[in-house]
Design a protein around this motif. Structure first.
Motif, short mmCIF file in Angstrom:
data_model
loop_
_atom_site.label_atom_id
_atom_site.label_comp_id
_atom_site.label_asym_id
_atom_site.label_seq_id
_atom_site.Cartn_x
_atom_site.Cartn_y
_atom_site.Cartn_z
N GLU A 91 0.84 -1.19 0.00
CA GLU A 91 0.00 0.00 0.00
C GLU A 91 0.87 1.24 0.00
O GLU A 91 2.03 1.20 0.42
N CYS A 92 0.27 2.32 -0.45
CA CYS A 92 0.96 3.59 -0.44
C CYS A 92 -0.05 4.67 -0.06
O CYS A 92 -0.72 5.23 -0.92
N ALA A 95 -1.37 7.90 -2.12
CA ALA A 95 -1.06 7.79 -3.54
C ALA A 95 -2.31 7.59 -4.39
O ALA A 95 -2.22 7.52 -5.61
N LEU A 132 2.95 1.61 -8.74
CA LEU A 132 3.56 2.59 -7.84
C LEU A 132 4.22 3.73 -8.61
O LEU A 132 4.12 4.90 -8.22
N GLN A 137 5.34 7.20 -6.99
CA GLN A 137 6.09 6.72 -5.82
C GLN A 137 7.49 6.33 -6.26
O GLN A 137 7.65 5.53 -7.18
N THR A 159 7.58 -0.43 6.42
CA THR A 159 7.42 0.69 5.49
C THR A 159 8.78 1.18 5.05
O THR A 159 9.70 1.31 5.86
N GLY A 162 7.53 5.55 2.23
CA GLY A 162 6.11 5.79 2.00
C GLY A 162 5.36 4.59 1.45
O GLY A 162 4.14 4.65 1.27
N VAL A 163 6.04 3.50 1.16
CA VAL A 163 5.39 2.29 0.68
C VAL A 163 5.36 1.29 1.83
O VAL A 163 6.38 0.98 2.43
N THR A 164 4.15 0.82 2.15
CA THR A 164 3.96 -0.10 3.27
C THR A 164 3.59 -1.48 2.73
O THR A 164 2.80 -1.60 1.81
#
Length: 171
Positions: A91-92, A95, A132, A137, A159, A162-164
């Protein structure tokens, strides 16, 4: 069965076509190794892992398409390494992604004497990375792969930039 052929008179541009065709015709995997043969000539050595019932058809294909004059057939044993698949959600926040992206990873079931090993699926990584990047991202393929594999190994959310990523079963 493992088919092995040597070809010293084809262009490297034919190699990806041959690999794709062999896979579509039933090969389990195809590996091509560049080599040097007599008189310093470049060649390609093809290793084609094939079910026994496909060897004749695959041998005919490489003879006609690649022009090889012979195919070596090697009977081999395959040691199966057990694994299970796990799903990692990427997830992001912020975004604008409608839902998490799913990346599958192979978790190799190890005995107590070997270290655990995880390998994220290439096609899933590439698809997630494309989404992404479209969402602006900044994350590299290598970083995304490392993030997914860390989460698959640890079972914990993580994370990076910013990307989890989190295991599918954890909310």
């Amino acid at each position: 069965m493992l088919l092995m052929i040597n070809v010293d008179d084809i262009s490297g541009e034919l190699v990806p076509h041959a690999i794709d065709s062999l896979m579509k015709q039933g090969a389990k995997s195809v590996h091509v190794v560049p080599a040097i043969t007599k008189k310093g000539r470049p060649e390609f050595i093809f290793f084609i892992d094939a079910p026994e019932d496909r060897t004749d058809d695959l041998a005919r294909y490489v003879t006609s398409e690649l022009g090889t004059l012979g195919v070596k057939v090697i009977k081999h044993d395959h040691i199966y390494v057990p694994y299970h698949m796990t799903s990692i959600l990427v997830e992001c926040p912020g975004a604008g992604l409608a839902e998490p992206l799913t990346v599958h990873a192979k978790c190799f079931d190890s005995k107590e004497s070997s270290a655990p090993y995880v390998k994220a699926e290439f096609d899933d990584l590439r698809a997630a990375l494309d989404v992404l990047i479209q969402a602006d991202q900044l994350i590299t393929f290598t970083t995304l792969k490392s993030l997914v594999e860390l989460v698959a190994l640890s079972g914990c959310q993580s994370t990076v930039g910013g990307v989890t990523a989190r295991p599918e079963s954890v909310e």
